[in-house]
Design a protein around this motif. Structure first.
Motif, PDB file in Angstrom:
ATOM      1  N   LEU A 185       0.823  -1.209   0.000  1.00 32.21           N
ATOM      2  CA  LEU A 185       0.000   0.000   0.000  1.00 32.21           C
ATOM      3  C   LEU A 185       0.855   1.256   0.000  1.00 32.21           C
ATOM      4  N   LEU A 186       1.982   1.223   0.696  1.00 28.26           N
ATOM      5  CA  LEU A 186       2.879   2.375   0.697  1.00 28.26           C
ATOM      6  C   LEU A 186       3.476   2.595  -0.689  1.00 28.26           C
ATOM      7  N   GLN A 187       3.808   1.515  -1.370  1.00 21.60           N
ATOM      8  CA  GLN A 187       4.368   1.635  -2.699  1.00 21.60           C
ATOM      9  C   GLN A 187       3.397   2.322  -3.657  1.00 21.60           C
ATOM     10  N   SER A 188       2.117   2.015  -3.528  1.00 20.98           N
ATOM     11  CA  SER A 188       1.100   2.621  -4.391  1.00 20.98           C
ATOM     12  C   SER A 188       0.537   3.915  -3.805  1.00 20.98           C
ATOM     13  N   LYS A 189       1.035   4.299  -2.628  1.00 21.53           N
ATOM     14  CA  LYS A 189       0.561   5.513  -1.938  1.00 21.53           C
ATOM     15  C   LYS A 189      -0.967   5.507  -1.776  1.00 21.53           C
ATOM     16  N   ASP A 190      -1.494   4.356  -1.398  1.00 17.24           N
ATOM     17  CA  ASP A 190      -2.930   4.163  -1.181  1.00 17.24           C
ATOM     18  C   ASP A 190      -3.254   4.531   0.272  1.00 17.24           C
ATOM     19  N   VAL A 191      -3.530   5.812   0.513  1.00 17.57           N
ATOM     20  CA  VAL A 191      -3.754   6.281   1.886  1.00 17.57           C
ATOM     21  C   VAL A 191      -5.010   5.671   2.508  1.00 17.57           C
ATOM     22  N   PRO A 192      -6.169   5.600   1.788  1.00 16.05           N
ATOM     23  CA  PRO A 192      -7.335   4.945   2.409  1.00 16.05           C
ATOM     24  C   PRO A 192      -7.055   3.480   2.768  1.00 16.05           C
ATOM     25  N   GLY A 193      -6.355   2.768   1.888  1.00 15.52           N
ATOM     26  CA  GLY A 193      -6.012   1.386   2.202  1.00 15.52           C
ATOM     27  C   GLY A 193      -5.079   1.288   3.400  1.00 15.52           C
ATOM     28  N   LEU A 194      -4.152   2.237   3.506  1.00 18.40           N
ATOM     29  CA  LEU A 194      -3.244   2.263   4.650  1.00 18.40           C
ATOM     30  C   LEU A 194      -4.018   2.439   5.948  1.00 18.40           C
ATOM     31  N   ALA A 195      -4.966   3.379   5.924  1.00 16.67           N
ATOM     32  CA  ALA A 195      -5.748   3.641   7.133  1.00 16.67           C
ATOM     33  C   ALA A 195      -6.496   2.389   7.582  1.00 16.67           C
ATOM     34  N   GLU A 196      -6.973   1.602   6.611  1.00  9.92           N
ATOM     35  CA  GLU A 196      -7.701   0.378   6.956  1.00  9.92           C
ATOM     36  C   GLU A 196      -6.769  -0.660   7.561  1.00  9.92           C
ATOM     37  N   VAL A 197      -5.598  -0.853   6.944  1.00  5.27           N
ATOM     38  CA  VAL A 197      -4.648  -1.847   7.447  1.00  5.27           C
ATOM     39  C   VAL A 197      -4.112  -1.450   8.815  1.00  5.27           C
ATOM     40  N   LEU A 198      -3.990  -0.141   9.054  1.00 11.87           N
ATOM     41  CA  LEU A 198      -3.414   0.345  10.306  1.00 11.87           C
ATOM     42  C   LEU A 198      -4.462   0.516  11.413  1.00 11.87           C
ATOM     43  N   ASP A 199      -5.679   0.104  11.145  1.00 13.58           N
ATOM     44  CA  ASP A 199      -6.723   0.214  12.164  1.00 13.58           C
ATOM     45  C   ASP A 199      -6.320  -0.595  13.399  1.00 13.58           C
ATOM     46  N   GLY A 200      -6.317   0.045  14.531  1.00 11.50           N
ATOM     47  CA  GLY A 200      -5.955  -0.614  15.778  1.00 11.50           C
ATOM     48  C   GLY A 200      -4.500  -0.489  16.163  1.00 11.50           C
ATOM     49  N   VAL A 201      -3.652   0.028  15.262  1.00 16.43           N
ATOM     50  CA  VAL A 201      -2.239   0.231  15.585  1.00 16.43           C
ATOM     51  C   VAL A 201      -2.101   1.443  16.501  1.00 16.43           C
ATOM     52  N   ALA A 202      -1.274   1.321  17.510  1.00 19.96           N
ATOM     53  CA  ALA A 202      -1.133   2.394  18.505  1.00 19.96           C
ATOM     54  C   ALA A 202      -0.382   3.586  17.915  1.00 19.96           C
ATOM     55  N   GLU A 203      -0.626   4.732  18.543  1.00 20.31           N
ATOM     56  CA  GLU A 203       0.149   5.936  18.213  1.00 20.31           C
ATOM     57  C   GLU A 203       1.491   5.883  18.951  1.00 20.31           C
ATOM     58  N   PRO A 204       2.537   6.545  18.450  1.00 16.50           N
ATOM     59  CA  PRO A 204       2.543   7.414  17.260  1.00 16.50           C
ATOM     60  C   PRO A 204       2.839   6.672  15.964  1.00 16.50           C
ATOM     61  N   GLN A 205       2.982   5.335  16.027  1.00 17.65           N
ATOM     62  CA  GLN A 205       3.354   4.597  14.815  1.00 17.65           C
ATOM     63  C   GLN A 205       2.280   4.717  13.729  1.00 17.65           C
ATOM     64  N   ARG A 206       1.004   4.701  14.138  1.00 19.97           N
ATOM     65  CA  ARG A 206      -0.057   4.769  13.128  1.00 19.97           C
ATOM     66  C   ARG A 206       0.021   6.069  12.344  1.00 19.97           C
ATOM     67  N   SER A 207       0.093   7.181  13.042  1.00 18.84           N
ATOM     68  CA  SER A 207       0.161   8.479  12.356  1.00 18.84           C
ATOM     69  C   SER A 207       1.433   8.603  11.525  1.00 18.84           C
ATOM     70  N   ALA A 208       2.535   8.046  12.031  1.00 16.86           N
ATOM     71  CA  ALA A 208       3.800   8.134  11.304  1.00 16.86           C
ATOM     72  C   ALA A 208       3.733   7.351   9.997  1.00 16.86           C
ATOM     73  N   LEU A 209       3.186   6.131  10.037  1.00  9.89           N
ATOM     74  CA  LEU A 209       3.079   5.327   8.819  1.00  9.89           C
ATOM     75  C   LEU A 209       2.121   5.960   7.816  1.00  9.89           C
TER      76      LEU A 209
END
Length: 385
Positions: A185-209
């Motif tokens: 998802l990062l390679q394709s810069k798919d931000v909505p997809g990133l947000a879905e995959v990162l659901d539940g990841v703690a901060e600050p890693q979620r915001s950083a990714l």
């Protein structure tokens, strides 16, 4: 139809082949005068040697076959870099810095794109034994130099750092399959997809990714990254390396893309991709890969780049065709001496064969050797020839 080639496999006809060979000599000579020594790995190796440390992508691109002598699975090389790492680690086994270069055909089971060949001519340079960012700077500058020599000057060199993603993914505690999805998802810069995959990841890693796809541009990107990314030691070290590269290579068209993770399974530090000639795809890829040599019994810091000479030949200015000189077929020692002298000067001299169909102009001749009072001299080819 015996003349039909497999899909994505092409012949190189005379003009293209001449351009490829000219570029090969030009670039290898540029490597040589900078201390890079030429090596020639074999076309075939045992599969585990060819694909070590390179991840699933290279395994999928490698043609496989069974060795009739040993019964072991072999592969046709899809990338020469692991082979050169094996040579440095196991055969040369020298202390300190080693600079190596190579050029040869590789074969891909699948094309990398709809316009790519499955038989690239891979040329590259590798530097082993130096862990500092100075080695990475040398490789990027070397790449820019050979691109300029090939008359395909780099319009943009994107630089990233695999260490940033590794540090953030480790802090997020992602499972391997989730980390793989995040990488895609990062390679394709798919931000909505990133947000879905990162659901539940703690901060600050979620915001950083989530911020990585937006961290793209000039040197100012590094300042923004320092503000929005967590102050982990690995993150600070990676940004410091990129900042040093920016300072050392101010004369080059560097840009920074912190979501560009090509070769994530393979690289370990700074990575770069060069663009030119209006191509939407990178014409050369490189970066640091410190861990590959471990599989061969000697892990060494390493950085390098590679490119496909076929793509460069299609992008660069074609060398003007040089007409040939037609020499008559005569047993004249003076004629033989004149022909030898012309060929020593780099001229193309072809011997006139009897019964030639067509014109010699169509065969590429624009001049001829004629006999006169001063011996054999070069004159324009007569119209009737």
């Amino acid at each position: 139809m015996r003349w039909v080639l497999p899909d994505f496999i092409q012949d190189a006809l005379p003009d293209e082949a001449a351009d490829i060979e000219r570029l090969r000599r030009l670039m290898l000579d540029a490597f040589r005068v900078r201390g890079y020594r030429l090596v020639q790995p074999p076309l075939l190796e045992y599969l585990d040697s060819l694909t070590t440390g390179a991840g699933q992508d290279l395994k999928l691109r490698t043609f496989k076959l069974v060795d009739q002598l040993s019964g072991r699975t072999m592969g046709v090389r899809a990338d020469m870099t692991p082979q050169v790492a094996r040579i440095d680690a196991h055969l040369l086994n020298q202390a300190g810095v080693a600079r190596l270069c190579y050029c040869g055909s590789v074969l891909h089971a699948l094309p990398s794109s709809l316009t790519a060949t499955r038989e690239p001519i891979q040329l590259g340079a590798e530097l082993y034994g130096h862990v500092g960012i100075d080695a990475d700077a040398e490789m990027i500058r070397l790449l820019a130099d050979v691109m300029a020599l090939a008359e395909v000057p780099a319009e943009r060199i994107d630089v990233g750092h695999v260490g940033l993603f590794r540090a953030l993914a480790a802090g997020a505690g992602l499972a391997p399959e989730r980390e793989e999805a995040l990488f895609d998802l990062l390679q394709s810069k798919d931000v909505p997809g990133l947000a879905e995959v990162l659901d539940g990841v703690a901060e600050p890693q979620r915001s950083a990714l989530l911020a990585l796809p937006r961290l793209y541009g000039g040197r100012e990107v590094l300042g923004r990254a320092a503000e929005v990314l967590p102050r982990l030691p690995e993150v600070r070290a990676a940004l410091a390396e990129l900042s040093r590269l920016a300072g050392m290579l101010q004369d080059l068209p560097l840009s920074f893309d912190l979501a560009d993770l090509r070769g994530y399974h393979y690289h370990s530090g700074a990575v770069f991709a060069a663009y030119a000639g209006g191509s939407p795809a990178a014409l050369a890829l490189g970066g640091r890969y410190d861990a590959v040599g471990e599989a061969f019994g000697r892990g060494r810091p390493a950085t390098g780049f590679s490119l496909d000479l076929r793509r460069f030949a299609s992008r660069g200015a074609r060398a003007p065709a040089r007409g040939a000189i037609l020499a008559p077929m005569k047993g004249d020692p003076a004629l033989a001496e004149a022909v030898a002298a012309l060929r020593a000067d780099g001229e193309i001299v072809v011997t006139e064969l009897p019964g030639h169909a067509g014109t010699w102009k169509a065969a590429g001749c624009d001049r001829q050797l004629i006999s006169g009072g001063d011996g054999w001299t070069v004159a324009p080819l007569s119209e009737e020839r």
